[in-house]
Motif scaffolding. Sequence first.
Motif, PDB file in Angstrom:
ATOM      1  N   ILE A   1       0.849  -1.192   0.000  1.00  0.00           N
ATOM      2  CA  ILE A   1       0.000   0.000   0.000  1.00  0.00           C
ATOM      3  C   ILE A   1       0.889   1.248   0.000  1.00  0.00           C
ATOM      4  O   ILE A   1       1.843   1.340   0.776  1.00  0.00           O
ATOM      5  CB  ILE A   1      -0.921   0.014   1.232  1.00  0.00           C
ATOM      6  CG1 ILE A   1      -1.947  -1.126   1.136  1.00  0.00           C
ATOM      7  CG2 ILE A   1      -1.632   1.354   1.369  1.00  0.00           C
ATOM      8  CD1 ILE A   1      -2.799  -1.289   2.377  1.00  0.00           C
TER       9      ILE A   1
ATOM     10  N   GLU B   1       0.305   5.358   0.417  1.00  0.00           N
ATOM     11  CA  GLU B   1      -0.732   6.295   0.837  1.00  0.00           C
ATOM     12  C   GLU B   1      -0.199   7.724   0.898  1.00  0.00           C
ATOM     13  O   GLU B   1       0.913   7.956   1.377  1.00  0.00           O
ATOM     14  CB  GLU B   1      -1.283   5.916   2.218  1.00  0.00           C
ATOM     15  CG  GLU B   1      -2.112   4.652   2.218  1.00  0.00           C
ATOM     16  CD  GLU B   1      -2.778   4.411   3.561  1.00  0.00           C
ATOM     17  OE1 GLU B   1      -3.770   3.676   3.593  1.00  0.00           O
ATOM     18  OE2 GLU B   1      -2.292   4.957   4.584  1.00  0.00           O
TER      19      GLU B   1
ATOM     20  N   CYS C   1      -3.219   3.521  -2.805  1.00  0.00           N
ATOM     21  CA  CYS C   1      -3.428   2.387  -3.691  1.00  0.00           C
ATOM     22  C   CYS C   1      -2.532   1.245  -3.228  1.00  0.00           C
ATOM     23  O   CYS C   1      -1.601   1.452  -2.446  1.00  0.00           O
ATOM     24  CB  CYS C   1      -3.136   2.744  -5.145  1.00  0.00           C
ATOM     25  SG  CYS C   1      -1.371   2.961  -5.499  1.00  0.00           S
ATOM     26  N   ASN C   2      -2.823   0.057  -3.693  1.00  0.00           N
ATOM     27  CA  ASN C   2      -1.980  -1.103  -3.416  1.00  0.00           C
ATOM     28  C   ASN C   2      -1.383  -1.570  -4.729  1.00  0.00           C
ATOM     29  O   ASN C   2      -2.114  -1.868  -5.685  1.00  0.00           O
ATOM     30  CB  ASN C   2      -2.800  -2.224  -2.768  1.00  0.00           C
ATOM     31  CG  ASN C   2      -1.915  -3.325  -2.206  1.00  0.00           C
ATOM     32  OD1 ASN C   2      -0.907  -3.712  -2.802  1.00  0.00           O
ATOM     33  ND2 ASN C   2      -2.278  -3.848  -1.051  1.00  0.00           N
TER      34      ASN C   2
END
Length: 485
Positions: A132, A134, A157-158
């Motif tokens: 992830i 961020e 997002c991952n």
Amino acid sequence: MSDKYLKPDKLTQGVISRILENSWRNKPNINKLDLKEIHQVLVEHGIFGEIAKNIYVPIVEKTENTNEKLLKGIQSHRDRGKEEPENKLNHVTLFPEKGFILKDGIHGAAFGRFQYVYRSKGYRIFWFESGIIEYRPVYSTIDEYGFQYAAEEFDGCNIFDDIGLDVIEQSPLNEAFGNGKIFISNLARIKKDFVRDYPIEYLLYPPDVEELSPFSVQLREQIWDSIIELIKELALNSKSENERADLLNYLTDFMEEQNIQPNAYHIITLFDFYKENQSKINQSDFAELLSLVRKQSSPLDNTSNPIEANLLIKQLEETPSGKENARAYHDLIYNCLTQIFKGNLKRGKKEIDLNEGRKRVDITFDNFDNSGFFAFIRDRYQIHCPKVFIECKNYSSDPQNPEIDQLLGRFGPDRGNFGILLCRQINDYTRLLRRCKDVTHQFKGYIIFLEDADIINLLKLKEASDEEGILDYLLIKWDQLILNN
């Protein structure tokens, strides 16, 4: 054309080299496979560690004499590593998984009227062990209640999920890996972990906090390894290989922009190469190639060279308005802006073709600002402005809608959404400001305008090395654009 010119870096098995070369080939986007491979390397190098999400240290009405505090500090130092520190247990909330700060955009200030002893805000981009990434706004205060720090959730997002990275360009995560150059510049600045004795160390930077991680140190060295190998190839195979020469200039410009200098062993390697191959290489070509490295390895000049403001002001005042003097005005404004924004805007170019030559912009700069106006609108207002577009109008009358539309047409998701309109003198300030506001309302673009009087004031501020004055001056223009809408 050969598939690859750069020697693959060992640190990432060639991923960094590939990203750099793709950027040079105008393929700047990062793909998920590259992100995943970099992630694995970061795991192997132990980059991921404990990261604070929230901190609250209240002021406790407790008195302790000096001797008691000294003894407590000595005991704490002796017992370090045996148990969790009291500060962490009582006052720090960690993220649930390990991570590190990929990019730090915090700005601190002491506020007037003593509302706070200290306050900071901005953003941090965190990369976590699960993949992830961020973007989180960060706020902290020191006031009568104590110390508070919070990293609030905003966007993320991952990299292991099925996502399209093309959407990243339109999000705050663009500051993390919006293109290859942004991504590598962030990877080259990962900080070395340090013992977090006090929460304030998250905001103020003593020398141990500013040390680079071993990963970033190796990354910098290996990019220079690739540059040195490219120089050797050019020296042996003639500098007439235009593509390799262009790639070399691209890389050395990038390293200069990032202020990443070669190590001593890079220079020694080049001289050893020269001794072994001097009969095979063109002496003048090698001297020219060596000059690229010599420029990079020169000591940084931290002194500010005063500009000749009076000379530029005199030229501005003596340049007549009108179409026949448009080129002279254009060149003069370029020189003025280069001086005013020296160190903040770089790689300035004049008359750049866009959209395969169908459009042309008078002046462009790349935004490398860290603390001035362009950093402020990028970091505080999330204005996408990797490039700053400037149009110069040597008119005796005010610019109209077509001139505004012309500058608006230069904006784009890859290029940015901010521009400056330069003109000689504004007669109807309110009308032109209203036209610029319309651009913001309808197209989410941002245009401020400057006239000769503004340029003269900014030159005088620069001559006085008053960077804060320049920031304040431009923020007034910015507030006029975005307030009272």
